[in-house]
Design a protein around this motif. Structure first.
Motif, short mmCIF file in Angstrom:
data_model
loop_
_atom_site.label_atom_id
_atom_site.label_comp_id
_atom_site.label_asym_id
_atom_site.label_seq_id
_atom_site.Cartn_x
_atom_site.Cartn_y
_atom_site.Cartn_z
N TYR A 124 -3.64 -36.02 -76.18
CA TYR A 124 -3.33 -35.74 -74.72
C TYR A 124 -2.65 -34.47 -74.31
O TYR A 124 -2.99 -33.88 -73.27
N LYS A 125 -1.80 -34.19 -75.16
CA LYS A 125 -0.77 -33.03 -74.98
C LYS A 125 -2.08 -31.66 -74.90
O LYS A 125 -1.72 -30.65 -74.30
N LEU A 126 -3.06 -31.78 -75.60
CA LEU A 126 -4.08 -30.61 -75.78
C LEU A 126 -4.82 -30.18 -74.39
O LEU A 126 -4.96 -28.83 -74.08
N TRP A 127 -4.77 -31.27 -73.42
CA TRP A 127 -5.45 -31.09 -72.34
C TRP A 127 -4.87 -31.50 -71.08
O TRP A 127 -5.34 -31.02 -69.89
N LEU A 128 -3.96 -32.23 -71.10
CA LEU A 128 -3.16 -32.55 -69.85
C LEU A 128 -2.24 -31.58 -69.84
O LEU A 128 -1.96 -30.63 -70.63
N ASP A 129 -1.62 -31.46 -68.68
CA ASP A 129 -0.53 -30.26 -68.21
C ASP A 129 0.66 -31.00 -68.96
O ASP A 129 1.03 -32.12 -69.65
N SER A 130 1.94 -30.17 -68.98
CA SER A 130 3.16 -30.53 -69.73
C SER A 130 3.70 -31.39 -68.99
O SER A 130 4.55 -32.21 -69.88
N THR A 131 3.39 -32.15 -67.77
CA THR A 131 4.30 -33.31 -67.53
C THR A 131 3.22 -34.60 -68.02
O THR A 131 3.87 -35.73 -67.77
N MET A 132 2.63 -34.31 -68.75
CA MET A 132 1.63 -35.35 -69.23
C MET A 132 1.35 -36.48 -68.04
O MET A 132 1.41 -37.73 -68.36
N THR A 133 0.93 -36.19 -67.30
CA THR A 133 0.52 -36.70 -66.10
C THR A 133 -0.99 -37.12 -65.87
O THR A 133 -1.87 -36.12 -66.32
N TYR A 134 -1.59 -38.42 -65.97
CA TYR A 134 -3.02 -38.80 -66.55
C TYR A 134 -3.64 -39.42 -65.15
O TYR A 134 -3.91 -40.66 -65.12
N SER A 135 -3.47 -38.70 -64.09
CA SER A 135 -4.05 -39.25 -62.67
C SER A 135 -4.17 -37.91 -61.81
O SER A 135 -4.01 -36.79 -62.22
N CYS A 136 -4.91 -38.43 -60.52
CA CYS A 136 -5.32 -37.36 -59.78
C CYS A 136 -4.20 -36.25 -59.18
O CYS A 136 -3.29 -36.80 -58.91
N ALA A 137 -4.20 -35.12 -59.34
CA ALA A 137 -3.22 -34.09 -58.89
C ALA A 137 -3.51 -33.86 -57.44
O ALA A 137 -4.22 -34.24 -56.79
N GLU A 325 -11.75 -31.04 -63.48
CA GLU A 325 -12.59 -29.90 -63.80
C GLU A 325 -11.46 -29.09 -64.85
O GLU A 325 -11.79 -28.38 -65.53
N ILE A 326 -10.17 -29.21 -64.52
CA ILE A 326 -9.22 -28.47 -65.10
C ILE A 326 -8.97 -29.20 -66.71
O ILE A 326 -8.99 -28.65 -67.59
N TRP A 327 -8.93 -30.40 -66.46
CA TRP A 327 -8.83 -31.20 -67.69
C TRP A 327 -9.93 -30.83 -68.80
O TRP A 327 -9.83 -30.45 -69.74
N ASP A 328 -11.24 -30.82 -67.95
CA ASP A 328 -12.35 -30.48 -68.95
C ASP A 328 -12.52 -28.97 -69.50
O ASP A 328 -12.66 -28.84 -70.77
N LYS A 329 -11.79 -28.41 -68.77
CA LYS A 329 -11.77 -26.82 -69.12
C LYS A 329 -10.62 -26.79 -70.24
O LYS A 329 -11.02 -25.90 -71.35
N ASN A 330 -9.46 -27.37 -70.24
CA ASN A 330 -8.48 -27.42 -71.20
C ASN A 330 -9.07 -28.18 -72.45
O ASN A 330 -8.73 -27.35 -73.48
N PHE A 331 -9.69 -29.18 -72.41
CA PHE A 331 -10.22 -29.67 -73.39
C PHE A 331 -11.36 -28.81 -74.24
O PHE A 331 -11.31 -28.78 -75.45
N ASN A 332 -12.30 -28.33 -73.42
CA ASN A 332 -13.16 -27.34 -74.19
C ASN A 332 -12.37 -26.26 -74.85
O ASN A 332 -13.05 -25.44 -75.79
N ALA A 333 -11.23 -25.76 -74.21
CA ALA A 333 -10.63 -24.34 -74.76
C ALA A 333 -10.09 -24.95 -76.11
O ALA A 333 -9.80 -24.19 -77.10
N HIS A 334 -9.80 -26.05 -76.50
CA HIS A 334 -9.51 -26.70 -77.82
C HIS A 334 -10.62 -27.48 -78.29
O HIS A 334 -10.25 -28.51 -79.43
N ARG A 335 -11.60 -27.19 -78.04
CA ARG A 335 -12.88 -28.00 -78.73
C ARG A 335 -12.80 -28.06 -80.02
O ARG A 335 -13.15 -28.99 -80.99
N GLU A 336 -12.93 -26.97 -80.65
CA GLU A 336 -12.88 -26.92 -82.10
C GLU A 336 -11.63 -27.57 -83.05
O GLU A 336 -12.17 -28.29 -83.88
N GLU A 337 -10.78 -27.37 -82.34
CA GLU A 337 -9.57 -28.52 -82.90
C GLU A 337 -9.78 -29.86 -82.94
O GLU A 337 -9.56 -30.70 -83.68
N ILE A 338 -10.43 -30.26 -81.57
CA ILE A 338 -10.70 -31.58 -81.28
C ILE A 338 -11.94 -32.21 -82.27
O ILE A 338 -11.65 -33.15 -82.90
N VAL A 339 -12.89 -31.22 -82.46
CA VAL A 339 -13.95 -31.73 -83.45
C VAL A 339 -13.37 -31.79 -84.70
O VAL A 339 -13.71 -32.73 -85.45
N ALA A 340 -12.29 -30.86 -84.91
CA ALA A 340 -11.99 -31.19 -86.33
C ALA A 340 -11.42 -32.33 -86.77
O ALA A 340 -11.36 -32.93 -87.66
#
Ligand SMILES: C[S@@+](CC[C@H](N)C(=O)[O-])C[C@H]1O[C@@H](n2cnc3c(N)ncnc32)[C@H](O)[C@@H]1O
Length: 390
Positions: A124-137, A325-340
């Motif tokens: 979750y740290k890979l794609w949420l923000d540093s507050t680790m909030t998992y709901s609508c901003a 949209e931002i979560w997905d962008k963050n997620f894809n920025a770490h795609r290789e790591e997540i796939v691994a």
């Protein structure tokens, strides 16, 4: 096996922008108007028509996860377009009215919640923000970062409680704790959070120690239905009732009533559907087992029947689209790591989940609402205007 002819009929009315589709038989067709295609869908194999008719979202979702369907361009844009387009396969009654049999007993709920939230805090740290909030901003300015927008949301909620220092607050479904800990630190409330996730529970306990909030903040690892506590001055619950289920929703609001003092205020924030509650079969199977999005009217009915009074309502739909949209962008920025770490199938599955949800907000089939609720005559002590919320 589904032949290309049938798919051509299904997809014909599904897009309102140019999309090229490459079929498994080698043929290609463009839909949604002329011009350069803005997205391309490729079927690498045939899809079973029996499966498609029986369970369309699972059949298509699995085909994407397994690489039978490949997409170039934005998945979100394709899905949002299919939701919007009259006559599209995504607007079929079957998809809209899916009501699986769901078990929301305490044991099953615990397993369901842990299967999602206990994937690992590092994930979750890979794609949420540093507050680790998992709901609508809440994007007050278009330039707000996700972290800023999450903190805006936290303050937006806390201000709606009109909080008085020294009073008590319960956060049902506290996640990684930023809302409750901000209430303790910055509003001087005595806070209790409750979660079913062990990883979240450990994380919040570490934060309590780190911030020196022992004695002012506590977190409980338990089903909210098992809570035994004195009533609170304030209750918050953010992104939580989506886990509760149709049959249990009336009880959820009754529990909010039970734990709210007579002059208390609750702020309940969650996703609602425009036209009747429903689950999505693919999300229920792979992402949120037991997940159910109530209809807005269903929420209202259950609130009123729990003897709570609706004192304010706000829609944040476009804020959730942007958050996803931002979560997905963050997620894809770490795609290789997540796939691994998690594998290709898992990565495709989560990318699809984030983009499909963004599409659903974009198309307007779902919304996110903040319900401010008061109990009995408590509204009498509330300010007369919304000024205090700013
Ligand atoms: C989408 S997360 C939201 C977390 C947090 N409120 C936030 O905004 O970041 C949903 C939360 O609800 C909690 N939850 C779901 N069902 C629950 C239940 N039956 N009892 C207690 N907590 C529950 C989960 O453990 C998780 O913390």
């Amino acid at each position: 096996m589904l032949d290309s002819m049938l798919f051509k009929t299904i997809l014909k009315h599904s897009f309102d922008f140019p999309v090229k589709v490459n079929y498994a038989d080698g043929s290609s067709k463009q839909y949604g108007g002329d011009g350069t295609p803005e997205a391309e869908i490729t079927f690498r194999d045939n899809i079973s028509i029996k499966e498609l008719i029986k369970n369309p979202s699972v059949c298509l979702g699995e085909a994407y996860m397994d690489g039978i369907i490949d997409i170039q361009g934005s998945i979100q844009k394709i899905i949002a377009s299919a939701y919007r387009s009259e006559g599209s396969f995504l607007r079929s009654a079957k998809l809209k009215k899916y009501h699986p049999h769901q078990d929301h007993s305490e044991n099953k709920n615990k397993a369901d919640i842990q299967s999602h939230y206990d994937i690992g805090n590092d994930f979750y740290k890979l794609w949420l923000d540093s507050t680790m909030t998992y709901s609508c901003a809440y994007f007050e300015k278009s330039s707000d970062t996700l972290e800023q927008a999450q903190m805006n949301k936290v303050h937006h909620i806390l201000k709606k409680l009109n909080p008085q220092p020294g009073k008590t607050m319960l956060d049902i479904g506290c996640g990684w704790g930023t809302l409750m800990l901000t209430a303790a630190k910055e509003y001087n409330l005595k806070v209790t959070g409750i979660t079913l996730s062990k990883e979240q529970y450990d994380y919040v306990n570490q934060q309590i120690k780190h911030l020196g909030l022992e004695g002012q903040a506590e977190v409980i690892l338990e089903d909210y239905r098992e809570l035994k506590h004195e009533p609170f001055d304030y209750i918050t619950s953010v992104g939580m009732f989506e886990h509760v289920g149709h049959a249990e929703l009336p009880r959820y609001f009754k529990i909010v009533n039970k734990y709210l003092k007579n002059d208390g205020i609750a702020l309940i924030h969650g996703i609602t559907r425009q036209q009747g509650g429903a689950s999505n079969a693919w999300l229920d199977k792979y992402i949120f087992p037991g997940g159910y999005i109530p209809g807005l009217v269903e929420n209202m009915t259950d609130i009123v029947e729990a003897q709570l009074q609706l004192s304010d309502l706000e829609s944040l739909r476009r804020h959730y689209q942007k958050t996803l949209e931002i979560w997905d962008k963050n997620f894809n920025a770490h795609r290789e790591e997540i796939v691994a770490k998690m594998g290709e199938r898992f990565t495709r599955m989560w990318d699809l989940y984030l983009q499909a949800c963004a599409a659903s907000f974009e198309a307007g089939n779902i919304d996110v609402m903040q319900f401010q609720l008061t109990k009995g005559p408590s509204g009498i002590n509330m300010p007369m205007t919304r000024e205090y919320m700013n």
